[in-house]
Design a protein around this motif. Structure first.
Motif, PDB file in Angstrom:
ATOM      1  N   TYR A 156      93.508  24.996  34.743  1.00 34.58           N
ATOM      2  CA  TYR A 156      92.629  25.473  33.667  1.00 34.58           C
ATOM      3  C   TYR A 156      93.350  26.506  32.793  1.00 34.58           C
ATOM      4  CZ  TYR A 156      88.196  23.399  35.288  1.00 34.58           C
ATOM      5  OH  TYR A 156      87.181  22.526  35.599  1.00 34.58           O
ATOM      6  N   ALA A 157      93.992  27.466  33.444  1.00 37.25           N
ATOM      7  CA  ALA A 157      94.635  28.556  32.694  1.00 37.25           C
ATOM      8  C   ALA A 157      95.762  28.044  31.812  1.00 37.25           C
ATOM      9  CB  ALA A 157      95.174  29.607  33.670  1.00 37.25           C
ATOM     10  N   ARG A 158      96.496  27.048  32.315  1.00 44.04           N
ATOM     11  CA  ARG A 158      97.654  26.558  31.564  1.00 44.04           C
ATOM     12  C   ARG A 158      97.261  25.925  30.233  1.00 44.04           C
ATOM     13  NH1 ARG A 158     100.040  24.330  35.452  1.00 44.04           N
ATOM     14  NH2 ARG A 158      99.014  22.294  35.307  1.00 44.04           N
ATOM     15  N   ILE A 159      96.123  25.231  30.187  1.00 44.08           N
ATOM     16  CA  ILE A 159      95.737  24.546  28.946  1.00 44.08           C
ATOM     17  C   ILE A 159      94.746  25.366  28.115  1.00 44.08           C
ATOM     18  CG2 ILE A 159      96.143  22.293  29.976  1.00 44.08           C
ATOM     19  CD1 ILE A 159      93.088  21.924  30.078  1.00 44.08           C
ATOM     20  N   GLY A 160      94.488  26.612  28.508  1.00 41.31           N
ATOM     21  CA  GLY A 160      93.652  27.490  27.690  1.00 41.31           C
ATOM     22  C   GLY A 160      92.187  27.513  28.049  1.00 41.31           C
ATOM     23  N   MET A 161      91.792  26.850  29.136  1.00 39.24           N
ATOM     24  CA  MET A 161      90.380  26.892  29.571  1.00 39.24           C
ATOM     25  C   MET A 161      90.197  28.108  30.485  1.00 39.24           C
ATOM     26  SD  MET A 161      89.783  22.787  30.230  1.00 39.24           S
ATOM     27  CE  MET A 161      88.012  22.941  30.571  1.00 39.24           C
ATOM     28  N   VAL A 162      90.396  29.290  29.886  1.00 45.84           N
ATOM     29  CA  VAL A 162      90.428  30.511  30.698  1.00 45.84           C
ATOM     30  C   VAL A 162      89.044  30.909  31.208  1.00 45.84           C
ATOM     31  CG1 VAL A 162      92.569  31.459  29.776  1.00 45.84           C
ATOM     32  CG2 VAL A 162      90.437  31.852  28.546  1.00 45.84           C
ATOM     33  N   GLU A 164      86.716  28.789  32.287  1.00 48.33           N
ATOM     34  CA  GLU A 164      86.510  27.991  33.489  1.00 48.33           C
ATOM     35  C   GLU A 164      87.390  28.508  34.631  1.00 48.33           C
ATOM     36  OE1 GLU A 164      85.403  25.517  29.970  1.00 48.33           O
ATOM     37  OE2 GLU A 164      86.966  26.955  30.480  1.00 48.33           O
ATOM     38  N   ALA A 165      88.622  28.892  34.276  1.00 49.44           N
ATOM     39  CA  ALA A 165      89.524  29.431  35.308  1.00 49.44           C
ATOM     40  C   ALA A 165      88.957  30.712  35.910  1.00 49.44           C
ATOM     41  CB  ALA A 165      90.906  29.689  34.697  1.00 49.44           C
ATOM     42  N   ARG A 166      88.405  31.585  35.045  1.00 45.27           N
ATOM     43  CA  ARG A 166      87.888  32.862  35.534  1.00 45.27           C
ATOM     44  C   ARG A 166      86.644  32.666  36.404  1.00 45.27           C
ATOM     45  NH1 ARG A 166      88.681  38.362  34.464  1.00 45.27           N
ATOM     46  NH2 ARG A 166      87.596  39.412  36.168  1.00 45.27           N
ATOM     47  N   GLU A 167      85.819  31.693  36.045  1.00 44.77           N
ATOM     48  CA  GLU A 167      84.633  31.416  36.866  1.00 44.77           C
ATOM     49  C   GLU A 167      85.050  31.021  38.279  1.00 44.77           C
ATOM     50  OE1 GLU A 167      82.326  28.466  34.910  1.00 44.77           O
ATOM     51  OE2 GLU A 167      81.616  29.805  33.318  1.00 44.77           O
ATOM     52  N   LEU A 168      86.045  30.143  38.378  1.00 47.52           N
ATOM     53  CA  LEU A 168      86.552  29.738  39.693  1.00 47.52           C
ATOM     54  C   LEU A 168      87.167  30.920  40.430  1.00 47.52           C
ATOM     55  CD1 LEU A 168      88.353  26.278  39.319  1.00 47.52           C
ATOM     56  CD2 LEU A 168      86.418  26.820  40.795  1.00 47.52           C
ATOM     57  N   PHE A 169      87.944  31.696  39.688  1.00 51.81           N
ATOM     58  CA  PHE A 169      88.626  32.852  40.274  1.00 51.81           C
ATOM     59  C   PHE A 169      87.610  33.815  40.896  1.00 51.81           C
ATOM     60  CE2 PHE A 169      90.329  37.163  39.947  1.00 51.81           C
ATOM     61  CZ  PHE A 169      91.582  37.026  40.529  1.00 51.81           C
ATOM     62  N   ASP A 170      86.518  34.056  40.179  1.00 53.40           N
ATOM     63  CA  ASP A 170      85.495  34.985  40.675  1.00 53.40           C
ATOM     64  C   ASP A 170      84.755  34.429  41.896  1.00 53.40           C
ATOM     65  OD1 ASP A 170      86.150  36.824  38.734  1.00 53.40           O
ATOM     66  OD2 ASP A 170      84.584  36.167  37.338  1.00 53.40           O
TER      67      ASP A 170
END
Length: 686
Positions: A156-162, A164-170
Motif C-alpha cells: 500500500y505504502a509503495r503505490i501511495g495508498m498511505v 489504507e497502509a496506516r489503517e492496517l498499521f494501526d
C-alpha cells in the motif's frame, strides 16, 4: 502423470539417451540439469518428486517462466516445494498474469496453502501493484504472521495508498522495525513528511524503540523536506549514540538535511569525517554545493573526487555538467566530457542528456549537435535542449527542423519542448507558424496549455506588432497572467514604441513584483524613445520612492581559463588603459564606416555628446575589447551578460566583428547573439 521424455528434452533444451526414465533416475544424475553434485532421492521423498523439483529449479534458474508454468500444470500432485520456487520467479519478473495462473492452479489442486505460500502470493500481488487481489487474499488467509501484515502495508505504502497502509498499521498487535520503516518511508515517498516525522516520534515513545539505517535515512529525508534543522540535529544525536553515523547511506541523508536547511558547513563537517567515502557520499556533497549556489566549492570538490580513485557515475557527471551549464563554464564542461569519454559512460544515460544541455546552454550548438547525433536513442531532454539551443542561438529554422525529426522518431514532446518550439518561431518572426504549433499542443498532442505557452505566444504577437491579438489572447487564457507574460508584452511594446499598452503591462508587473528594476527601466526607455522626458522623470521618481535600484549591467569573458568580469565604465581591471585605448581607436574607425550611436535609450535628458560617452563603456563592450586585445587574431570571443544587450551595443558589435575580423558571441539574458562579418545571427529581431 508420466512425462514424455522427448517433450522434456525439447522443453529443457537438454539431450539425453533413450534409457527408460525410471532407470535413469536410479543410475545417473538428473539428465535435465547440469552436473552439480549428488541429486539422489531423499529418504522421505520419491525419486520422481525429487526429479520434478530439480527440473523446476533448473527452469527457474534459467528464468524460463513460460516453460515452467505449463510443466507445473501438467502434474497431478506436484510437491508443495515447487510452488514457492515458481512464485519467487514470478515475483522477480513482476509476472502478475503468470502468478495468477499459479495461484489458480493451487486452488484447483486442493492443496491447502499455508502461511508461507500465501505470503509469497501476497508479495507477488503487492509488488505488481495489484492491491485489490492482495487485500482479497489477505482477508481470506486463515493464518497470518507478521510478514503478512508487513507485506500488505509495504505494498500500500509503495503505490501511495498511505491511508489504507496506516489503517492496517494501526490494527497490528505486533510490529517490528520493518513495519515502522515501511510506513515512514511511504509517507516520505509520497510527499507527507509531517506524517513521517509524527510516526517517528510515536516510534521513539514505544517501549522498545527500534532504528536501523533505513529508518533513520527515511526520517532524515522527511526532516530535509520540512527543512527542520532542529529535528535533524535531534536525530543526528540519536544516530551518534547508536553508532549509525559511520554508515554511508545515513551520512548522505545527514548531509542532505544540513544542506537543505542552509547549514552547508555542517554538511561538509560530516562529509570530511566519513571514512571510506563511496560514490553516493561524494555525489551528495557535490550536489549540495550546487544546490546552494556555491558553484566553485562544488567544482573544487569534484576535482578532489577525481583524484580519490573512485570513478564518477552518471549522477555525478549529470550534476557537474548541469552546474557547468548554469555557470556557462564550457571549458570545464569540455574537460568533464573528455573524462567521461576516457572512462566510458552509457550514451543512453541522463549524463549524456546533460552533456547536450551543457553545450546548448553555453552557446556551442555545433558541439551539442555532434553529441546529440552520437546518442543511439536521444531522450526527450536531449531533443528539447538542442531545439531550445538552436532557437536561442539564431538558428530557429534548425530548431523547427529538429522538432519535425522528433515527431517522426516517435518521441512524445512535452510542454517544455513546445516552449522551445514557440521560442524558435518568436526569434524567426514566424507568427502564423507559431500560432499553428500553439493550437496543436492541446488539439493534437493532448497536452495542457501552460502559462509559459501563453507567454511565448504573447511574445510572438507583440514582437510583430499584433497587439490586439496579444490582448485578446490574454483575456481568453484560463489562468491568471504571470510576470513572464506581462514582461513579454512589455518587451514587444519596447520594440514598437507602444507606450499606451506598455503602461498597462508595467502596472500589472508593478503589482506582481514591485521590486524588479527591469520593469521601470524598460518603461522609462519606451518613454525616452518617444521623447516623453516628464514621464521618464516620473518613473525614476517612483523608483526612488520605492527604493528600487537598477541592477548594474555585468559582463564576463573567459580568457586563458580565468573569468574576467566588467561593469559599465569599469576601470578596475589591470588592463583597463589598454581596453579604453582600443575602444577609442575602434570607435573612430566605426564612425568612419557609418556607425551612428543609438542615444534614444539613454534615460538622462542630456547633451548628445554626453549620451554617446555614456554608451561607449557598457560592460559588454569592455569585455569584448579585452577579449580582442588578449587573444591572437581570428580567435572567437564569447561574452556573457546578466541583462539584455542594448540596441547601441548590438549595432556596435556588428561593426566590431567586421573591423576586427572576429566572431563575437554575446549571450544576454534572453538569447545568444553571434556577430560575424557585420551581421548578427538574430537578424536584428530580438
Amino acid at each position: 502423470m508420466k512425462r514424455n521424455p522427448f517433450q522434456l528434452r525439447k522443453l529443457l533444451g537438454c539431450s539425453y539417451s533413450s534409457t527408460p526414465y525410471s532407470s535413469q533416475l536410479t543410475s545417473s544424475p538428473n539428465p535435465f540439469l547440469p552436473p552439480s553434485g549428488n541429486h539422489g532421492p531423499s529418504p522421505n521423498r520419491s525419486g520422481r518428486d525429487v526429479d520434478f523439483i530439480l527440473t523446476i529449479e533448473h527452469l527457474c534458474h534459467q528464468k524460463r517462466l513460460k516453460d515452467v508454468i505449463p510443466f507445473l500444470e501438467n502434474q497431478v500432485h506436484p510437491p508443495p516445494a515447487a510452488y514457492s520456487k515458481i512464485l519467487q520467479l514470478c515475483i522477480e519478473k513482476r509476472a502478475l498474469i503468470e502468478g495468477k495462473r499459479v495461484h489458480a492452479y493451487i486452488n484447483r489442486s486442493g492443496f491447502l496453502a499455508g502461511v508461507f505460500i500465501s505470503n509469497k502470493i501476497l508479495e507477488l500481488y503487492c509488488k505488481c501493484g495489484s492491491m485489490s487481489d492482495s487485500r482479497k487474499l489477505f482477508d481470506e488467509m486463515g493464518e497470518r504472521d507478521l510478514c503478512s501484515w508487513n507485506t500488505l502495508i509495504s505494498g500500500y505504502a509503495r503505490i501511495g495508498m498511505v491511508l489504507e497502509a496506516r489503517e492496517l498499521f494501526d490494527e497490528m498487535s505486533e510490529r517490528d522495525n520493518f513495519s515502522w520503516t515501511a510506513m515512514i518511508s511511504g509517507y516520505v515517498k509520497h510527499k507527507q513528511p509531517g506524517h513521517a516525522l509524527e510516526l517517528y516520534r510515536l516510534m521513539q515513545r514505544n517501549e522498545h524503540p527500534m532504528c536501523n539505517k533505513f529508518t533513520v535515512s527515511s526520517v532524515l529525508t522527511a526532516s530535509a523536506a520540512m527543512q527542520s534543522l532542529r529535528l535533524g540535529k535531534e536525530i543526528h544525536g540519536r544516530i551518534i549514540r547508536t553508532g549509525l553515523d559511520s554508515d554511508a547511506v545515513v551520512s548522505s541523508a545527514l548531509m542532505d538535511v544540513y544542506g537543505k536547511c542552509g547549514s552547508l558547513n555542517e554538511a561538509r563537517y560530516i562529509f570530511d569525517r566519513v571514512e571510506g567515502k563511496d560514490i553516493v557520499v561524494w555525489t551528495s556533497m557535490i550536489d549540495r554545493y550546487f544546490g546552494d549556489g556555491r558553484w566553485e566549492d562544488g567544482l573544487s570538490l569534484f576535482s578532489d573526487f577525481l583524484r580519490c580513485g573512485i570513478s564518477p557515475n552518471e549522477y555525478t557527471f549529470a550534476g557537474v555538467l548541469n552546474a557547468c551549464a548554469h555557470q556557462t563554464a564550457e571549458e570545464l564542461g569540455r574537460q568533464v566530457h573528455g573524462h567521461m569519454m576516457r572512462i566510458g559512460f552509457d550514451p543512453c544515460s541522463f549524463a549524456a542528456s546533460s552533456l547536450v544541455h551543457m553545450y546548448a546552454k553555453c552557446g556551442s550548438v555545433e558541439r551539442a549537435g555532434k553529441v546529440f547525433k552520437w546518442l543511439p536513442r536521444p531522450d526527450l531532454v536531449s531533443w528539447t535542449s538542442l531545439i531550445t539551443g538552436y532557437a536561442q542561438s539564431g538558428q530557429p529554422h534548425e530548431a523547427l527542423k529538429l522538432f519535425d525529426m522528433l515527431l517522426k522518431s516517435g518521441t512524445q514532446p512535452d510542454h517544455v519542448t513546445f516552449v522551445g518550439v514557440l521560442s524558435a518561431c518568436t526569434h524567426a518572426g514566424l507568427v502564423d507558424k507559431g500560432l499553428e504549433y500553439f493550437h496543436l499542443i492541446k488539439e493534437k498532442h493532448g497536452l495542457l496549455l501552460t502559462a509559459d505557452h501563453y507567454a511565448c505566444v504573447v511574445d510572438l504577437l507583440s514582437r510583430s506588432g499584433r497587439f490586439k491579438e496579444a490582448q485578446d489572447m490574454i483575456r481568453s487564457m484560463p489562468m491568471k497572467p504571470d510576470k513572464f507574460l506581462w514582461a513579454s508584452l512589455l518587451g514587444g511594446c519596447r520594440i514598437h514604441g507602444n507606450y499606451e499598452i506598455a503602461e498597462q503591462a508595467a502596472e500589472a508587473l508593478f503589482e506582481i513584483e514591485p521590486e524588479n528594476a527591469a520593469t521601470y527601466v524598460t518603461l522609462a526607455n519606451i518613454y525616452a524613445t518617444a521623447g516623453k522626458w516628464n514621464e521618464v522623470a516620473k518613473v525614476r521618481q517612483l523608483m526612488d520612492e520605492r527604493g528600487v535600484v537598477k541592477k548594474p549591467g555585468m559582463s564576463w569573458v573567459n580568457i586563458n581559463r580565468k573569468v574576467h568580469i566588467f561593469l559599465v565604465g569599469d576601470e578596475s581591471h589591470p588592463k583597463s588603459k589598454d581596453i579604453f585605448k582600443y575602444l577609442g581607436e575602434i570607435s573612430k574607425r566605426m564612425k568612419e564606416e557609418g556607425f551612428v550611436p543609438h542615444t534614444n535609450y539613454v534615460l538622462h535628458d542630456v547633451e548628445e555628446e554626453q549620451k554617446e560617452h555614456n554608451l561607449s563603456y557598457h560592460s559588454e563592450k569592455l569585455a569584448v575589447a579585452f577579449g580582442i586585445i588578449s587573444t591572437p587574431p581570428g580567435t572567437p570571443i564569447k561574452v556573457f551578460k546578466n541583462l539584455r544587450t542594448c540596441v547601441d551595443c548590438h549595432t556596435a558589435l556588428k561593426f566590431v566583428s567586421r573591423i576586427a575580423e572576429r566572431k563575437i558571441t554575446v549571450r544576454d539574458s534572453s538569447r545568444f547573439h553571434c556577430f560575424e562579418s557585420g551581421r548578427c545571427s538574430c537578424q536584428d529581431y530580438w
